[in-house]
Every structure is written in C-alpha cells, then in structure tokens.
Write a protein that holds these residues in place. Structure first.
Motif, PDB file in Angstrom:
ATOM      1  N   LEU A 196       0.884  -1.172   0.000  1.00 53.14           N
ATOM      2  CA  LEU A 196       0.000   0.000   0.000  1.00 53.14           C
ATOM      3  C   LEU A 196       0.913   1.210   0.000  1.00 53.14           C
ATOM      4  N   TYR A 197       0.792   2.044  -1.017  1.00 50.62           N
ATOM      5  CA  TYR A 197       1.703   3.181  -1.145  1.00 50.62           C
ATOM      6  C   TYR A 197       0.881   4.460  -1.173  1.00 50.62           C
ATOM      7  N   LEU A 210      -3.029   0.508  -3.941  1.00 53.42           N
ATOM      8  CA  LEU A 210      -2.657  -0.796  -3.400  1.00 53.42           C
ATOM      9  C   LEU A 210      -2.236  -1.669  -4.575  1.00 53.42           C
ATOM     10  N   ALA A 211      -1.042  -2.261  -4.497  1.00 54.75           N
ATOM     11  CA  ALA A 211      -0.569  -3.132  -5.581  1.00 54.75           C
ATOM     12  C   ALA A 211      -0.339  -4.521  -5.041  1.00 54.75           C
ATOM     13  N   SER A 212      -0.705  -5.512  -5.833  1.00 53.50           N
ATOM     14  CA  SER A 212      -0.418  -6.881  -5.420  1.00 53.50           C
ATOM     15  C   SER A 212       0.197  -7.630  -6.591  1.00 53.50           C
ATOM     16  N   CYS A 232      -3.088  -5.073 -14.229  1.00 53.30           N
ATOM     17  CA  CYS A 232      -4.527  -4.862 -14.167  1.00 53.30           C
ATOM     18  C   CYS A 232      -4.780  -3.694 -13.216  1.00 53.30           C
ATOM     19  N   SER A 277      -7.439  -1.191 -11.504  1.00 51.83           N
ATOM     20  CA  SER A 277      -8.880  -0.963 -11.293  1.00 51.83           C
ATOM     21  C   SER A 277      -9.101   0.375 -10.612  1.00 51.83           C
ATOM     22  N   SER A 327     -11.300   3.264  -8.450  1.00 48.65           N
ATOM     23  CA  SER A 327     -12.110   3.076  -7.246  1.00 48.65           C
ATOM     24  C   SER A 327     -13.598   3.075  -7.580  1.00 48.65           C
ATOM     25  N   THR A 328     -13.987   3.743  -8.674  1.00 51.47           N
ATOM     26  CA  THR A 328     -15.393   3.676  -9.094  1.00 51.47           C
ATOM     27  C   THR A 328     -15.486   3.276 -10.556  1.00 51.47           C
ATOM     28  N   SER A 339      -1.677  -6.478  -9.986  1.00 56.68           N
ATOM     29  CA  SER A 339      -2.979  -5.803  -9.915  1.00 56.68           C
ATOM     30  C   SER A 339      -2.822  -4.549  -9.078  1.00 56.68           C
ATOM     31  N   ILE A 340      -3.357  -3.486  -9.580  1.00 57.09           N
ATOM     32  CA  ILE A 340      -3.271  -2.220  -8.849  1.00 57.09           C
ATOM     33  C   ILE A 340      -4.674  -1.698  -8.606  1.00 57.09           C
ATOM     34  N   GLN A 341      -4.937  -1.326  -7.382  1.00 58.39           N
ATOM     35  CA  GLN A 341      -6.251  -0.786  -7.022  1.00 58.39           C
ATOM     36  C   GLN A 341      -6.082   0.653  -6.560  1.00 58.39           C
ATOM     37  N   GLU A 342      -6.803   1.549  -7.192  1.00 56.54           N
ATOM     38  CA  GLU A 342      -6.793   2.942  -6.763  1.00 56.54           C
ATOM     39  C   GLU A 342      -7.619   3.033  -5.480  1.00 56.54           C
ATOM     40  N   MET A 343      -7.020   3.515  -4.398  1.00 54.52           N
ATOM     41  CA  MET A 343      -7.762   3.599  -3.137  1.00 54.52           C
ATOM     42  C   MET A 343      -8.408   4.970  -3.012  1.00 54.52           C
ATOM     43  N   GLN A 344      -7.614   6.018  -3.130  1.00 53.71           N
ATOM     44  CA  GLN A 344      -8.189   7.373  -3.203  1.00 53.71           C
ATOM     45  C   GLN A 344      -7.244   8.212  -4.029  1.00 53.71           C
TER      46      GLN A 344
END
Lengths: 396, 212
Positions: free
Chosen positions: B19-20, B28-30, B52, B54, B56-57, B92-97
């Motif tokens: 989490l960066y 968040l990257a995994s 990948c 994604s 947040s919305t 996989s990368i997830q945009e948190m905010q």
C-alpha cells in the motif's frame, strides 16, 4: 493463474479439527472475526475488514432521468468487482459464480429490502433524480465475502453525502459543490446485516460454524447466508443446496442471527457516526486511506498472536494470584487496579470504540472491534471465577 | 515534496503486496507469480507480464487502459523476464483514493510489491510527478487542485542504478524545452529521496523478519 486445490490431508485435518470442536484460527464456533471500518478522505468511501478479508466500497452520485415507471424515485445501482488481487485464480473483468452470488446478496439486502429511501433522492419528478452508484471491490478473499461486502456497502452508503441542489424557476437544476453548500446525508431507515453460517456434517449430527474462513468454505458441506436487520426482518435467505438440514437447525440459526445482527449494526452505526462527527469538529481535512490508518494483514496476525500470548499470561498469573493476594496490603491492592482494567481491555466490549485495542495494539486509531458473544461470555466467566475465588478466600 | 508512506505485505492472499501513498493519493498493488499462464499468453523465452489497474469507481475505461500500458512497459523493462520462460507475472493495482498522483503512486506501489514478492529485477524504479505553475515554478508531488491550475504536468520514472536514468516520461500540457529540462533535473533530484525511502522500507521489512 489456476486455483491451488486443498490437499487431502489438509482437508481431513480441517474437518477432523472441527469435529473435535476446534478451528484453525482459535475461534469459537459462533465467533465472528474482528470487524474494522476505515473511511476515505471523501464521503461514501469505506474499507471494511473482516479478519483478513478486505473489501473496498465507494459510493458516487450523478443526476439522471428517472425511470418512466417510477418517476419520483432515485436510482441505486450496485456493482461488485473481483480482480486477481482478491485471489490469484480470479480473472479481471469476467463475471464468475462468486461475483454473481455477491451481486445477488447485495441486491437483495440493500436494494430490494428498500432500506434506502429512494424517494428522498428525487429532485424533480419525471425530470431529474439522483442515481447512487455503489462499487464494491474485493481486495483480499479470505472467506465470507458476503458479510464483508455487505458491511462495507452499508457503511459506505450511510457515510455518503450528496451535494445540495437548487431548482430554478425555469426548471434548470444547479448542483452546488461540497464547499459551496453543506452536503446532504443519505437517509437510511434500517441497517441491513448479512451473516453467514457454514455447516459440517458428522454422521447425522450437524455442526454449525459462523463466519467461515476461505479454507473452511472449501471443505464445508453447506452454508446459509441470512440477510436481516435488527428490527426483526429477514431481507434475504440463501441456502445453496448441497446438503439436507433439519428445520430446527435452520430456525435456531436465524434466531441466533438476530441477536448477533444487533451488535453488528451498532458497530457500523457507531463507526460511521464517529467518523462524521470527527469530520465536523476537526477543521483539518481527513487523510483517508493513509498507510498509518489502515492495518495490514501481517500486523493483524501479529496482533492476534500478541493477544493470545497476553491471554495465556493472564491465565498463568491468575493461577499464581491467590498466593500473592494474601500478602497484599490495601495500598498495593489499589495499585493493582490499573492492571486489572488493562486486562479487561483485552476483551473490549463492542461499544468501546475510542479505547486502543489492548496494550499490544500496534496502531492507535479509531477502530471498531467486535468480539463475538462467545469471547465476551468467556471473559465474564473468567471474571466470575476470579470473584468466586476472592470471596472464598475472604471467608477463610 | 509530499509525504511518502508504504506498508508491505498488506494482503495475505498475494505473493507480494504494498500500500503506497503520496500525500492524499493512495494505491494498493499486489503481485502474483511467476505462475502458470494461459496457452494464448505463453511465451517460450520469457514470462508474460500482466498489469490490471482498477479504478475506485466504475469499470476500467480508456484512462485505466492507458495507465495499464504505461505501467506494463515500465515494469517489463525492470523485471528479468527471461529468467522464467512460460510463466506469467500478474500485477494488480487498485486505486484507493486519488488526489492527482495516480500514475506515480501506482508505479511506486508496483515496484515495492515486486520487491515484496521477491521477483528478480534489473533495477528498482521510482516515479515522480511535477507540474509547472503559470509563474514558472516547479512543484514536485502536486495536489489535484495544483495540477488543475498548472500549465503543464510531467511524470518521470527513473531507475535505481544511481545515475537515475529515465525509464518512462509522460507529459501533459504546454512545456518548452528549457522547462522540460528543468522538470527532469528537479525530478531526478527528488527521486533520490524516494529511493532512500524504498531502502528504508525494505530494510525495515527484513529487520522485522529477522527479529521475529
């Protein structure tokens, strides 16, 4: 990547330990994992964890035209996303059984239970209404996604504030930014709660386990997902076959679920209210999902181990205690008290949101922790035991 | 420069995760892999890298696909892909905010997640975003509002070899050659701090592991 199957020895060991009354993560059968809720910097963003399961929910809104069949109602759409982040075998952008099921659970619990007052989202009948969009993303799949998704969604919806609007005389709609005018909270009548039970058959006897982990989900015989609210209403029931069950077992599960639902709903409400009041009182903008606000799974596991060690220490101390207590004078007894209060912190009650999670907690932050009824009862029993010891000694 | 923060091994199901956050932007990257790969993606001499991203919305759209391809080309340069033929590495990368620094946060999160997963790399890499205000001053790690008001925005990805060579560069807006050079130089300076931060984070991880 393909899913790594559970080996036969893992399977048998897991099942036999459950038959022996034990779970891999030292939980009681009716114990739910820790719930934590964190909120992002913007309204309507919530990250919920249920043990290691982690879900992110985000609510956004836009002005749209209403459905012709329901001209004075707003819209709510729910989308569940699963990426390879949740579990390596999942593929991005493709719907699978898990997504479909989660979608169904959330649709029934939140949309079809009509817990959200959609009429309050109307701006102008037949002209314009608010559409709320709820995006639920699973970040870590460690079992019981239904409960975790429901938690995150409800908390995000309750946390959400939509911008204020004014309707001009000629029918034009102006949307004010959050800085211009105070945003309006969403009105949610009831708090839907989702609870999952897993069943393991031992001959004719059925063992019921709450909040199964991912491994338990793979070996269980069947399960029951109950959607309900603390007002005594069932919003959804999902019992996806694979086993036969007595009517009594089912009913007793639902009955137990209602008591549990109350504490879960309270936790959610409390967490949302705490965050909203903090936003109002503190003038500094909230930092949201900062690294120091979120707890990683490694830290969580370390915290669990620490807690277990503390509990063990406490038990050992209690066995030694009676010898020392005879030597104590009243002054020392007073000194002893703070330690007692610390000990009780190890099993914090569901409502104590501001107290740090016991002496070994890694990060001090607002965090809700629900200990299951089981552990609370156990704590009470321990206390009673201590009390009974004391009285016996006093008499001597 | 805004505050950088990172938490390693954030998720239990992934081989490596991080989490960066830079300022108020967080991702968040995994990383999973090297693992088995679909036949269509199987390469006989190297491993297949998949990214990948994604948001947040909503569903991934053009913006997300563009970010994915930028990150993938950067990451492919750094990973020693030829060590693991006929495998796949999934990031996989997830945009948190989001507060304007989505690309640099994602790249840095990906780098630390790769380090956390123990995937062999030629070099580490760090992304720095800067923007030029109408008055000509350069802001490192700007906020969303500052980017809105700026005339140009530039993101550079540097390698961790010490010379801070450029792996990727991306500009948006009106930028003269002189300004470009100034941006590059200032970002290069700033990248040193980021690499020092990486080092500290990884040292802390292994220190913990040795202690426990």
């Amino acid at each position: 990547m393909k899913e790594v199957p559970l080996s036969t020895c893992e399977r048998t060991s897991l099942v036999s330990s459950i038959h022996a009354g034990l779970r891999y993560d030292h939980r009681k059968f009716m114990e739910v994992r820790d719930i934590t809720l964190n909120f992002g910097k913007d309204f309507g963003s919530c990250s919920a964890t249920l043990g290691e399961t982690r879900v992110l929910a985000q609510v956004t809104c836009e002005v749209v035209e209403p459905r012709p069949s329901r001209p004075n109602e707003g819209k709510l759409s729910i989308a569940v996303h699963l990426s390879p982040m949740a579990a390596p075998h999942l593929e991005p952008g493709r719907t699978n059984d898990i997504v479909d099921e989660l979608q169904q659970i959330l649709d029934r619990n939140i949309k079809e239970s009509r817990c959200l007052d959609l009429e309050s989202l109307c701006i102008q009948a037949e002209e314009s209404v608010w559409q709320l969009r709820l995006d639920v993303t699973v970040l870590n799949h460690a079992g019981n996604l239904g409960d975790a998704c429901n938690l995150a969604s409800v908390a995000a919806l309750r946390h959400f504030h939509r911008p204020d609007v004014t309707v001009e005389a000629d029918g034009r709609v102006t949307v004010h930014t959050l800085e211009e005018r105070q945003p309006i909270p969403t009105f949610m009548r009831k708090v839907p709660v989702c609870l999952t039970y897993a069943f393991f058959m031992e001959g004719e006897h059925c063992i019921t386990v709450m909040d199964p982990t991912e491994q338990e989900e793979r070996v269980m015989c069947g399960r029951l997902v109950v959607g309900l609210n603390p007002h005594g209403e069932i919003t959804s029931l999902l019992f996806p076959g694979r086993m036969m069950m007595e009517k009594e077992t089912l009913l007793s599960c639902i009955r137990k679920a209602f008591t549990k639902a109350k504490s879960v709903a309270e936790t959610v409400q409390q967490a949302v209210e705490d965050d909203l009041t903090q936003r109002k009182t503190v003038s500094v903008k909230p930092r949201g999902y900062e690294v120091k606000n979120l707890r990683s799974d490694t830290d969580y596991n370390r915290w669990l181990i620490d807690q277990r060690v503390d509990k063990r220490k406490l038990m050992i101390e209690e066995n030694v205690m009676p010898m020392e207590e005879e030597m104590q004078d009243p002054f020392e007894a007073n000194v002893q008290q703070p330690e007692d209060s610390e000990d009780s912190d190890v099993n914090p009650p569901a409502t104590s949101s501001k107290t740090p999670l016991g002496p070994s907690s890694h990060k001090k932050k607002k965090k809700e922790s629900v200990m299951a009824n089981g552990s609370e009862e156990e704590g009470d029993e321990e206390e009673e035991e201590v009390k009974s010891k004391l009285t016996a000694e006093d008499l001597l | 420069m805004a505050q950088h923060a990172c938490d390693l091994t954030f998720l239990s199901r992934s081989d490596g995760s991080a989490l960066y956050s830079i300022g108020l932007t967080a991702a968040l990257a995994s990383v999973n892999g090297p693992g088995d790969v679909k036949v269509s993606n199987r390469l006989y001499n190297r491993s297949h890298v998949e990214v990948c991203y994604s948001p947040s919305t909503g569903h991934p759209m053009i913006r997300e696909r563009a970010l994915e391809s930028i990150i993938m080309r950067t990451v492919e340069k750094a990973i020693l892909v030829h060590l693991h033929p006929r495998t796949a590495i999934n990031i996989s990368i997830q945009e948190m905010q989001s507060d304007g620094l989505a690309l640099s946060v994602s790249v840095n999160a990906a780098c630390l997640a790769l380090l956390d997963a123990g995937i062999q790399m030629k070099t580490t890499f760090a992304a720095i975003t800067c923007c030029i205000t109408p008055f000509g001053t350069i802001l490192i790690d700007p906020t969303e509002a500052e980017i809105q008001e700026s005339v140009a925005e530039a993101t550079f990805v540097f390698d961790g070899s010490g010379e801070a060579k450029v792996l990727t560069a991306l500009q948006d807006g009106h930028l003269s050659y002189e300004d470009f050079k100034r941006c590059l130089q200032q970002c290069q300076e700033a990248s040193k701090d980021v690499f020092a931060f990486y080092r500290g984070t990884i040292e802390k991880k292994y220190q913990n592991e040795i202690e426990s």
